[in-house]
Design a protein around this motif. Structure first.
Motif, PDB file in Angstrom:
ATOM      1  N   ALA A  26      -0.598  23.663  -3.416  1.00 54.45           N
ATOM      2  CA  ALA A  26      -1.398  24.879  -3.209  1.00 54.45           C
ATOM      3  C   ALA A  26      -2.071  24.872  -1.843  1.00 54.45           C
ATOM      4  O   ALA A  26      -2.076  25.882  -1.134  1.00 54.45           O
ATOM      5  CB  ALA A  26      -2.428  25.045  -4.323  1.00 54.45           C
ATOM      6  N   GLN A  27      -2.616  23.745  -1.461  1.00 51.01           N
ATOM      7  CA  GLN A  27      -3.270  23.637  -0.152  1.00 51.01           C
ATOM      8  C   GLN A  27      -2.241  23.786   0.962  1.00 51.01           C
ATOM      9  O   GLN A  27      -2.474  24.503   1.936  1.00 51.01           O
ATOM     10  CB  GLN A  27      -3.998  22.306  -0.029  1.00 51.01           C
ATOM     11  N   ALA A  28      -1.101  23.124   0.827  1.00 50.70           N
ATOM     12  CA  ALA A  28      -0.052  23.229   1.847  1.00 50.70           C
ATOM     13  C   ALA A  28       0.451  24.669   1.941  1.00 50.70           C
ATOM     14  O   ALA A  28       0.625  25.200   3.043  1.00 50.70           O
ATOM     15  CB  ALA A  28       1.098  22.280   1.506  1.00 50.70           C
ATOM     16  N   ARG A  29       0.669  25.295   0.808  1.00 49.09           N
ATOM     17  CA  ARG A  29       1.151  26.686   0.770  1.00 49.09           C
ATOM     18  C   ARG A  29       0.203  27.605   1.525  1.00 49.09           C
ATOM     19  O   ARG A  29       0.627  28.422   2.344  1.00 49.09           O
ATOM     20  CB  ARG A  29       1.273  27.135  -0.680  1.00 49.09           C
ATOM     21  N   ARG A  34      -1.064  30.908   6.276  1.00 53.84           N
ATOM     22  CA  ARG A  34      -1.952  31.268   7.395  1.00 53.84           C
ATOM     23  C   ARG A  34      -1.241  31.070   8.726  1.00 53.84           C
ATOM     24  O   ARG A  34      -1.378  31.883   9.638  1.00 53.84           O
ATOM     25  CB  ARG A  34      -3.239  30.444   7.349  1.00 53.84           C
ATOM     26  N   PHE A  35      -0.482  29.980   8.834  1.00 51.41           N
ATOM     27  CA  PHE A  35       0.259  29.713  10.076  1.00 51.41           C
ATOM     28  C   PHE A  35       1.207  30.869  10.398  1.00 51.41           C
ATOM     29  O   PHE A  35       1.267  31.335  11.524  1.00 51.41           O
ATOM     30  CB  PHE A  35       1.047  28.398   9.960  1.00 51.41           C
ATOM     31  N   PHE A  36       1.946  31.323   9.405  1.00 52.46           N
ATOM     32  CA  PHE A  36       2.906  32.399   9.646  1.00 52.46           C
ATOM     33  C   PHE A  36       2.230  33.751   9.865  1.00 52.46           C
ATOM     34  O   PHE A  36       2.735  34.576  10.615  1.00 52.46           O
ATOM     35  CB  PHE A  36       3.912  32.502   8.496  1.00 52.46           C
ATOM     36  N   GLY A  41       0.934  39.312  12.561  1.00 49.84           N
ATOM     37  CA  GLY A  41       0.773  40.540  11.806  1.00 49.84           C
ATOM     38  C   GLY A  41       1.358  40.465  10.409  1.00 49.84           C
ATOM     39  O   GLY A  41       1.435  41.462   9.709  1.00 49.84           O
ATOM     40  N   GLY A  42       1.785  39.273   9.971  1.00 50.11           N
ATOM     41  CA  GLY A  42       2.351  39.121   8.636  1.00 50.11           C
ATOM     42  C   GLY A  42       1.282  39.198   7.562  1.00 50.11           C
ATOM     43  O   GLY A  42       0.126  38.858   7.794  1.00 50.11           O
ATOM     44  N   ASP A  43       1.654  39.673   6.400  1.00 48.84           N
ATOM     45  CA  ASP A  43       0.747  39.758   5.259  1.00 48.84           C
ATOM     46  C   ASP A  43       0.733  38.401   4.560  1.00 48.84           C
ATOM     47  O   ASP A  43       1.743  37.954   4.026  1.00 48.84           O
ATOM     48  CB  ASP A  43       1.229  40.865   4.315  1.00 48.84           C
ATOM     49  N   GLU A  44      -0.424  37.770   4.553  1.00 49.55           N
ATOM     50  CA  GLU A  44      -0.545  36.426   3.979  1.00 49.55           C
ATOM     51  C   GLU A  44      -0.160  36.391   2.507  1.00 49.55           C
ATOM     52  O   GLU A  44       0.462  35.429   2.044  1.00 49.55           O
ATOM     53  CB  GLU A  44      -1.967  35.909   4.189  1.00 49.55           C
ATOM     54  N   ASP A  45      -0.509  37.433   1.743  1.00 42.16           N
ATOM     55  CA  ASP A  45      -0.165  37.463   0.321  1.00 42.16           C
ATOM     56  C   ASP A  45       1.348  37.513   0.106  1.00 42.16           C
ATOM     57  O   ASP A  45       1.881  36.891  -0.817  1.00 42.16           O
ATOM     58  CB  ASP A  45      -0.826  38.656  -0.381  1.00 42.16           C
ATOM     59  N   VAL A  46       2.038  38.254   0.954  1.00 42.48           N
ATOM     60  CA  VAL A  46       3.504  38.318   0.870  1.00 42.48           C
ATOM     61  C   VAL A  46       4.094  36.948   1.171  1.00 42.48           C
ATOM     62  O   VAL A  46       4.999  36.477   0.475  1.00 42.48           O
ATOM     63  CB  VAL A  46       4.071  39.391   1.832  1.00 42.48           C
ATOM     64  N   LEU A  47       3.556  36.288   2.186  1.00 42.40           N
ATOM     65  CA  LEU A  47       4.046  34.952   2.538  1.00 42.40           C
ATOM     66  C   LEU A  47       3.799  33.952   1.416  1.00 42.40           C
ATOM     67  O   LEU A  47       4.661  33.115   1.124  1.00 42.40           O
ATOM     68  CB  LEU A  47       3.395  34.476   3.833  1.00 42.40           C
ATOM     69  N   VAL A  48       2.645  34.034   0.770  1.00 38.12           N
ATOM     70  CA  VAL A  48       2.358  33.150  -0.363  1.00 38.12           C
ATOM     71  C   VAL A  48       3.397  33.371  -1.452  1.00 38.12           C
ATOM     72  O   VAL A  48       3.919  32.417  -2.041  1.00 38.12           O
ATOM     73  CB  VAL A  48       0.918  33.351  -0.885  1.00 38.12           C
ATOM     74  N   GLY A  49       3.726  34.622  -1.733  1.00 42.97           N
ATOM     75  CA  GLY A  49       4.748  34.936  -2.733  1.00 42.97           C
ATOM     76  C   GLY A  49       6.107  34.368  -2.359  1.00 42.97           C
ATOM     77  O   GLY A  49       6.816  33.812  -3.212  1.00 42.97           O
ATOM     78  N   GLU A  50       6.479  34.478  -1.093  1.00 40.14           N
ATOM     79  CA  GLU A  50       7.763  33.933  -0.634  1.00 40.14           C
ATOM     80  C   GLU A  50       7.782  32.411  -0.742  1.00 40.14           C
ATOM     81  O   GLU A  50       8.793  31.817  -1.137  1.00 40.14           O
ATOM     82  CB  GLU A  50       8.039  34.362   0.806  1.00 40.14           C
ATOM     83  N   ALA A  90       2.995  28.801  21.912  1.00 41.73           N
ATOM     84  CA  ALA A  90       1.676  28.195  21.763  1.00 41.73           C
ATOM     85  C   ALA A  90       1.401  27.805  20.309  1.00 41.73           C
ATOM     86  O   ALA A  90       0.518  26.991  20.033  1.00 41.73           O
ATOM     87  CB  ALA A  90       0.600  29.153  22.267  1.00 41.73           C
ATOM     88  N   ALA A  91       2.165  28.377  19.369  1.00 43.27           N
ATOM     89  CA  ALA A  91       1.988  28.034  17.957  1.00 43.27           C
ATOM     90  C   ALA A  91       2.431  26.599  17.671  1.00 43.27           C
ATOM     91  O   ALA A  91       2.143  26.064  16.606  1.00 43.27           O
ATOM     92  CB  ALA A  91       2.769  29.006  17.077  1.00 43.27           C
ATOM     93  N   ALA A  92       3.117  25.972  18.624  1.00 46.80           N
ATOM     94  CA  ALA A  92       3.577  24.589  18.425  1.00 46.80           C
ATOM     95  C   ALA A  92       2.400  23.649  18.169  1.00 46.80           C
ATOM     96  O   ALA A  92       2.479  22.768  17.311  1.00 46.80           O
ATOM     97  CB  ALA A  92       4.387  24.120  19.631  1.00 46.80           C
ATOM     98  N   ALA A  93       1.303  23.850  18.881  1.00 53.57           N
ATOM     99  CA  ALA A  93       0.135  22.984  18.683  1.00 53.57           C
ATOM    100  C   ALA A  93      -0.417  23.152  17.271  1.00 53.57           C
ATOM    101  O   ALA A  93      -0.798  22.171  16.617  1.00 53.57           O
ATOM    102  CB  ALA A  93      -0.940  23.306  19.713  1.00 53.57           C
ATOM    103  N   GLU A  94      -0.435  24.386  16.785  1.00 53.94           N
ATOM    104  CA  GLU A  94      -0.922  24.627  15.427  1.00 53.94           C
ATOM    105  C   GLU A  94       0.014  24.010  14.394  1.00 53.94           C
ATOM    106  O   GLU A  94      -0.440  23.420  13.404  1.00 53.94           O
ATOM    107  CB  GLU A  94      -1.057  26.125  15.163  1.00 53.94           C
ATOM    108  N   LEU A  95       1.329  24.106  14.623  1.00 52.70           N
ATOM    109  CA  LEU A  95       2.285  23.501  13.688  1.00 52.70           C
ATOM    110  C   LEU A  95       2.157  21.984  13.697  1.00 52.70           C
ATOM    111  O   LEU A  95       2.219  21.348  12.645  1.00 52.70           O
ATOM    112  CB  LEU A  95       3.712  23.926  14.020  1.00 52.70           C
ATOM    113  N   ARG A  96       1.952  21.392  14.866  1.00 58.95           N
ATOM    114  CA  ARG A  96       1.754  19.934  14.926  1.00 58.95           C
ATOM    115  C   ARG A  96       0.517  19.526  14.121  1.00 58.95           C
ATOM    116  O   ARG A  96       0.533  18.532  13.394  1.00 58.95           O
ATOM    117  CB  ARG A  96       1.630  19.476  16.371  1.00 58.95           C
ATOM    118  N   ALA A  97      -0.557  20.296  14.257  1.00 59.72           N
ATOM    119  CA  ALA A  97      -1.777  19.996  13.502  1.00 59.72           C
ATOM    120  C   ALA A  97      -1.523  20.143  12.001  1.00 59.72           C
ATOM    121  O   ALA A  97      -1.999  19.320  11.205  1.00 59.72           O
ATOM    122  CB  ALA A  97      -2.908  20.926  13.942  1.00 59.72           C
ATOM    123  N   LEU A  98      -0.769  21.155  11.632  1.00 62.58           N
ATOM    124  CA  LEU A  98      -0.423  21.350  10.227  1.00 62.58           C
ATOM    125  C   LEU A  98       0.396  20.174   9.707  1.00 62.58           C
ATOM    126  O   LEU A  98       0.152  19.665   8.609  1.00 62.58           O
ATOM    127  CB  LEU A  98       0.342  22.659  10.061  1.00 62.58           C
TER     128      LEU A  98
END
Length: 146
Positions: A26-29, A34-36, A41-50, A90-98
Motif C-alpha cells: 500500500a505504501q509503495a503503491r 504520486r510519482f506518476f 497531470g495524471g489522476d492519482e486515483d486512476v493510477l492507484v486503480g491501475e 529531472a524525475a530520475a532523482a525522484e525515482l532514485r529516491a523512491l
C-alpha cells in the motif's frame, strides 16, 4: 533515452513488481502513484486503480507459478517509467529516491527490513514452518535441538 535512464526504469519496474507481493504494498503503491501523477497531470486515483489491477495479476500469477505474466507486468511498468523519464529527465532523482525507499541499502549484506510474502500449498503441514531473515539458535519446544 540514455542507458542510465533505461536502466533506472528497469530497476524501478523490478522493484515495483517485487513490492506487489509484500506487506508494504500500500505504501509503495501510493508513492508510485504520486510519482506518476506529479508534474504529469495524471489522476492519482486512476493510477492507484491501475497499480491495483497490476498487483492482482502479479499475485494471481505468483500463486499459479506463472512467471510469464509477472514478466509482462514488469515490462509494462518499465515502459511507463521510461516514458515518464523521457518526458521529464529531472524525475530520475525522484525515482532514485523512491527506489531507495522501496529497497533500502543493506549493511554488511544483511537486509534491514522489507516485506514478506508466504504461500504454503500442497496439503496439510504437520511440522513447524519458520521464516526469518536469519535464525541463530532455534528451539521448537519439542526437546530437540536442530
Amino acid at each position: 533515452m540514455d542507458a542510465e535512464l533505461t536502466a533506472l526504469a528497469a530497476a524501478g519496474a523490478t522493484a515495483l513488481v517485487q513490492q506487489m507481493v509484500t506487506e508494504g504494498w500500500a505504501q509503495a503503491r501510493d508513492r508510485v502513484a504520486r510519482f506518476f501523477s506529479r508534474d504529469s497531470g495524471g489522476d492519482e486515483d486512476v493510477l492507484v486503480g491501475e497499480l491495483e489491477e497490476a498487483r492482482a495479476e502479479v499475485v494471481a500469477a505468483h500463486d499459479a507459478g506463472d512467471s510469464e505474466t509477472t514478466a509482462d507486468v514488469r515490462t509494462e511498468w518499465r515502459s511507463r517509467l521510461r516514458r515518464r523519464l523521457a518526458a521529464d529527465p529531472a524525475a530520475a532523482a525522484e525515482l532514485r529516491a523512491l527506489l531507495d525507499e522501496l529497497a533500502p541499502d543493506t549493511d554488511a549484506g544483511v537486509p534491514q527490513g522489507g516485506g514478506t510474502y508466504n504461500h504454503i500449498s500442497g496439503g496439510v503441514i504437520h511440522g513447524t514452518v519458520i521464516q526469518a531473515g536469519s535464525v541463530g539458535q532455534l528451539n521448537t519446544g519439542d526437546g530437540r535441538r536442530p
